[in-house]
Design a protein around this motif. Structure first.
Motif, PDB file in Angstrom:
ATOM      1  N   VAL A  40      32.949  37.593  41.250  1.00  0.00           N
ATOM      2  CA  VAL A  40      33.339  38.887  40.675  1.00  0.00           C
ATOM      3  C   VAL A  40      34.065  39.721  41.724  1.00  0.00           C
ATOM      4  CG1 VAL A  40      32.473  41.069  39.729  1.00  0.00           C
ATOM      5  CG2 VAL A  40      31.529  38.896  38.918  1.00  0.00           C
ATOM      6  N   VAL A  41      33.538  39.756  42.936  1.00  0.00           N
ATOM      7  CA  VAL A  41      34.201  40.482  44.017  1.00  0.00           C
ATOM      8  C   VAL A  41      35.601  39.911  44.243  1.00  0.00           C
ATOM      9  CG1 VAL A  41      34.146  40.998  46.499  1.00  0.00           C
ATOM     10  CG2 VAL A  41      32.063  41.211  45.129  1.00  0.00           C
ATOM     11  N   GLN A  42      35.740  38.590  44.240  1.00  0.00           N
ATOM     12  CA  GLN A  42      37.045  37.951  44.409  1.00  0.00           C
ATOM     13  C   GLN A  42      38.003  38.379  43.312  1.00  0.00           C
ATOM     14  OE1 GLN A  42      39.005  36.421  46.392  1.00  0.00           O
ATOM     15  NE2 GLN A  42      40.540  35.853  44.888  1.00  0.00           N
ATOM     16  N   MET A  43      37.514  38.410  42.080  1.00  0.00           N
ATOM     17  CA  MET A  43      38.362  38.797  40.953  1.00  0.00           C
ATOM     18  C   MET A  43      38.949  40.190  41.176  1.00  0.00           C
ATOM     19  SD  MET A  43      37.261  39.029  36.938  1.00  0.00           S
ATOM     20  CE  MET A  43      35.923  40.208  37.190  1.00  0.00           C
ATOM     21  N   PHE A  44      38.109  41.136  41.553  1.00  0.00           N
ATOM     22  CA  PHE A  44      38.601  42.492  41.764  1.00  0.00           C
ATOM     23  C   PHE A  44      39.424  42.598  43.049  1.00  0.00           C
ATOM     24  CE2 PHE A  44      34.893  43.638  38.963  1.00  0.00           C
ATOM     25  CZ  PHE A  44      35.668  44.037  37.889  1.00  0.00           C
TER      26      PHE A  44
END
Length: 169
Positions: free
Chosen positions: A134-138
């Motif tokens: 999720v952090v990577q996505m953002f």
């Protein structure tokens, strides 16, 4: 690591930043949008298309909806997602709404465990912690919008704030 509140904040931030970005893009000619500016993907338009492609891919991993096929990324052009700014704007609006809808339903449990997917970049299955993904996505969004923001400034396009504290309620 992260919380449902973080997910909603970042989804709202993403939607706001893309709406502000669109205002700048609409002030430019098609030729200016497509001019090679020496960035990794060349032009502003190719970069925002890659960002849309990546966003659609990442959110599909979390919400189970449609995303681009995960093919061999050494042979796939991720920068031709849309052909016109109007088409990009429509798809961007839909994708940003999808992010917010997903984030509104995220629970702490949704952020635990691993996410497993087939990676077109390495041509293999990969598993990583869901929260990290999720952090990577953002982070991917912020990274490429930063590239675009720099190109907009160099092209004398209208600029806008990117600071999270100014996110409208």
């Amino acid at each position: 690591m992260i919380s449902p509140e973080y997910c909603l904040l970042m989804a709202r931030y993403n939607r706001w930043q893309n709406a502000e970005l669109l205002k700048s893009l609409e002030s430019m000619t098609d030729a200016d949008l497509r001019a090679d500016r020496g960035a990794f993907f060349g032009s502003i338009f190719r970069t925002v298309n890659h960002l849309l492609w990546g966003d659609t891919l990442w959110i599909s991993r979390f919400d189970g909806g449609m995303g681009p096929a995960e093919t061999d990324l050494t042979k796939t052009d991720t920068t031709d997602t849309t052909k016109t700014l109007a088409e990009w704007s429509t798809e961007r609006f839909r994708t940003d709404a999808r992010f917010v809808a997903w984030a509104k339903g995220v629970t702490h449990l949704d952020l635990t465990g691993d996410l497993t997917w087939f990676s077109g970049a390495i041509q293999a299955d990969i598993s990583k912690p869901r929260a990290m993904c999720v952090v990577q996505m953002f982070n991917h969004q912020t990274h490429h919008r930063g590239q675009v923001h720099a190109m907009l400034g160099a092209a004398d396009a209208p600029m806008y704030t990117t600071d999270i504290p100014f996110l409208p309620e």
